[in-house]
Design a protein around this motif. Sequence first.
Motif, PDB file in Angstrom:
ATOM      1  N   GLY A   1       0.876  -1.155   0.000  1.00 23.37           N
ATOM      2  CA  GLY A   1       0.000   0.000   0.000  1.00 23.37           C
ATOM      3  C   GLY A   1       0.915   1.206   0.000  1.00 23.37           C
ATOM      4  O   GLY A   1       1.856   1.267   0.792  1.00 23.37           O
TER       5      GLY A   1
ATOM      6  N   LEU B   1      -7.682   0.978   0.781  1.00 22.63           N
ATOM      7  CA  LEU B   1      -7.102   2.287   0.415  1.00 22.63           C
ATOM      8  C   LEU B   1      -8.184   3.347   0.432  1.00 22.63           C
ATOM      9  O   LEU B   1      -9.324   3.084   0.025  1.00 22.63           O
ATOM     10  CB  LEU B   1      -6.530   2.201  -1.016  1.00 22.63           C
ATOM     11  CG  LEU B   1      -5.972   3.498  -1.608  1.00 22.63           C
ATOM     12  CD1 LEU B   1      -4.624   3.850  -0.970  1.00 22.63           C
ATOM     13  CD2 LEU B   1      -5.794   3.372  -3.121  1.00 22.63           C
TER      14      LEU B   1
ATOM     15  N   THR C   1      -2.779  -3.412   5.389  1.00 23.08           N
ATOM     16  CA  THR C   1      -2.157  -4.676   5.052  1.00 23.08           C
ATOM     17  C   THR C   1      -2.572  -5.700   6.100  1.00 23.08           C
ATOM     18  O   THR C   1      -2.959  -5.335   7.204  1.00 23.08           O
ATOM     19  CB  THR C   1      -0.620  -4.524   4.987  1.00 23.08           C
ATOM     20  OG1 THR C   1      -0.042  -5.777   4.604  1.00 23.08           O
ATOM     21  CG2 THR C   1      -0.031  -4.090   6.305  1.00 23.08           C
TER      22      THR C   1
ATOM     23  N   CYS D   1      -2.690   0.369  -4.052  1.00 23.66           N
ATOM     24  CA  CYS D   1      -2.582  -0.827  -3.223  1.00 23.66           C
ATOM     25  C   CYS D   1      -2.651  -2.033  -4.164  1.00 23.66           C
ATOM     26  O   CYS D   1      -3.531  -2.083  -5.041  1.00 23.66           O
ATOM     27  CB  CYS D   1      -3.763  -0.826  -2.247  1.00 23.66           C
ATOM     28  SG  CYS D   1      -3.670  -2.104  -0.999  1.00 23.66           S
TER      29      CYS D   1
ATOM     30  N   SER E   1      -7.683  -5.271  -0.291  1.00 20.71           N
ATOM     31  CA  SER E   1      -6.742  -4.435  -1.053  1.00 20.71           C
ATOM     32  C   SER E   1      -7.334  -3.715  -2.265  1.00 20.71           C
ATOM     33  O   SER E   1      -6.963  -2.566  -2.522  1.00 20.71           O
ATOM     34  CB  SER E   1      -5.531  -5.265  -1.476  1.00 20.71           C
ATOM     35  OG  SER E   1      -4.956  -5.838  -0.335  1.00 20.71           O
TER      36      SER E   1
ATOM     37  N   THR F   1      -3.920   3.343   3.981  1.00 20.59           N
ATOM     38  CA  THR F   1      -3.915   2.042   3.331  1.00 20.59           C
ATOM     39  C   THR F   1      -3.705   0.972   4.393  1.00 20.59           C
ATOM     40  O   THR F   1      -3.348   1.284   5.533  1.00 20.59           O
ATOM     41  CB  THR F   1      -2.839   1.994   2.216  1.00 20.59           C
ATOM     42  OG1 THR F   1      -2.988   0.779   1.471  1.00 20.59           O
ATOM     43  CG2 THR F   1      -1.429   2.063   2.784  1.00 20.59           C
TER      44      THR F   1
END
Length: 343
Positions: free
Chosen positions: A205, A242, A254, A219, A235, A252
Motif C-alpha cells: 500500500g 485504500l 495490510t 494498493c 486491497s 492504506t
Amino acid sequence: MSSRRNFIKQSFIAAAAIGTLNSLEAKGLTVVPSKGKANKFPIVISTWDFGIAANKAAWEVLSTGGKALDAVEQGVRVPEADLKNMTVGKGGYPDRDGHVTLDACIMDADGNCGAVAGMEKIGHPISVARLVMEKTPHVMLVGEGALQFALENGFEEENLLTPEGEKAWKEWLKEKKYKPVVNIENKSFAAERLPGNQYNHDTIGMLALDAKGNISGACTTSGMAFKMHGRVGDSPIIGAGLYVDNEVGGATSTGVGEEVIRNVGSFLVVELMRQGYSPEDACKEAVMRIVKKKPAIAKEIQVGFLAINKKGEYGAFALQEGFSYAVCDSKQQDLLIKGKHYY
Ligand code: SD4
C-alpha cells in the motif's frame, strides 16, 4: 490535558484549517501549500520492507515535480515485477486451486478511483486499475471482465505462476490448511520465527503527497496465499484497503483483509484524521475497532494501517509486532520504520 479536551482542541484546529482552505477556494484562489516548516512534501510512504525499493521509483517521479498519481503507480509496479516477491504481481502465490489472482486499486486527489479484483494472467494490475479509473464509467472490474479489458488495452497475457509458487502450492496441497501467518511479509521477521514457512501474504500500500500537496494512493496484492478461488480481500476495495481524501489525507492497509473490510478500515482512518486525530492515532483507533469487536481473532492475525495527512505527517499502527513501513522524502530515500503495535 484530558483526552476529551485534547480531542475537542484537535477537532477545532482541523475544522479551522479546512474552513480556511474552503473559504480561499470559494474566492476563486488557488490554494498552494505554504513553504512553512509543517509542510513535509513531496513524500512517499509504503508498507513493509519492500516499500523501500518501491518508494525509490515513486521518488523519481515526485522529486522531478511529477504527480502523486504517477508516483504511486510507478512505485508499486516495482514489487509487482519482482519475481522474488511471492505475493504481489507476478510470482505471487496462487489460490488453493493453483490460480494466481491479483487485486489492486488506485485513487487520486480528485476522488477518482479504479480497481481490479481476482484478475489472472496480467502482471501489473495497478496499471489496469488506473485504466479502469481513466477509461471506463466504472470503479471496479473483476475476473474475466478485468482480463478482457486489460487485453483490449494492450496488456500482454503471461503466466504468473512461477516454479517457486507452484512448488509452494504443491507443498501446501499435502495438508491443505488455510492459516495466514502473522508478519510473513516481513522477510527478516519471518525468517527468524517461521523457518521454511510456506504460507505467505504481502501487500504493498503506497501513499504519496506531491510538490503541489496533492495526495494519491495505490494498493496491490495477490492476496492471501491459498485462499479460496474467487476470494477478494480488502486491497482492491476503495475505503477498505485504500482511501484518499485530498482535503484530509490518505490511508492504506495490510494483513488479513476480511477484518479490514468489516471495519471499512482505510476510510475510517481518513475520517478520524478529519476529526483531528494524528495519522498514528487514527491508525491505532482503527486497529482497536478490530480488537474490540473480535478480541479472540485479533490476537491471532496481523492487520496494519498506514496513513499520511495533508501536512505530510505520517504514522502507522498494527495489531502485532513486526509491521514495518518505508518512508522517502528529500532528506532520506530509504528510511524503514518499525510500526507501533497493540499485542
Ligand atoms: C488481503 N490484505 O488480500 C491482503 C493481504 C495482505 O499482507 O495485505 N497481506 O487480505
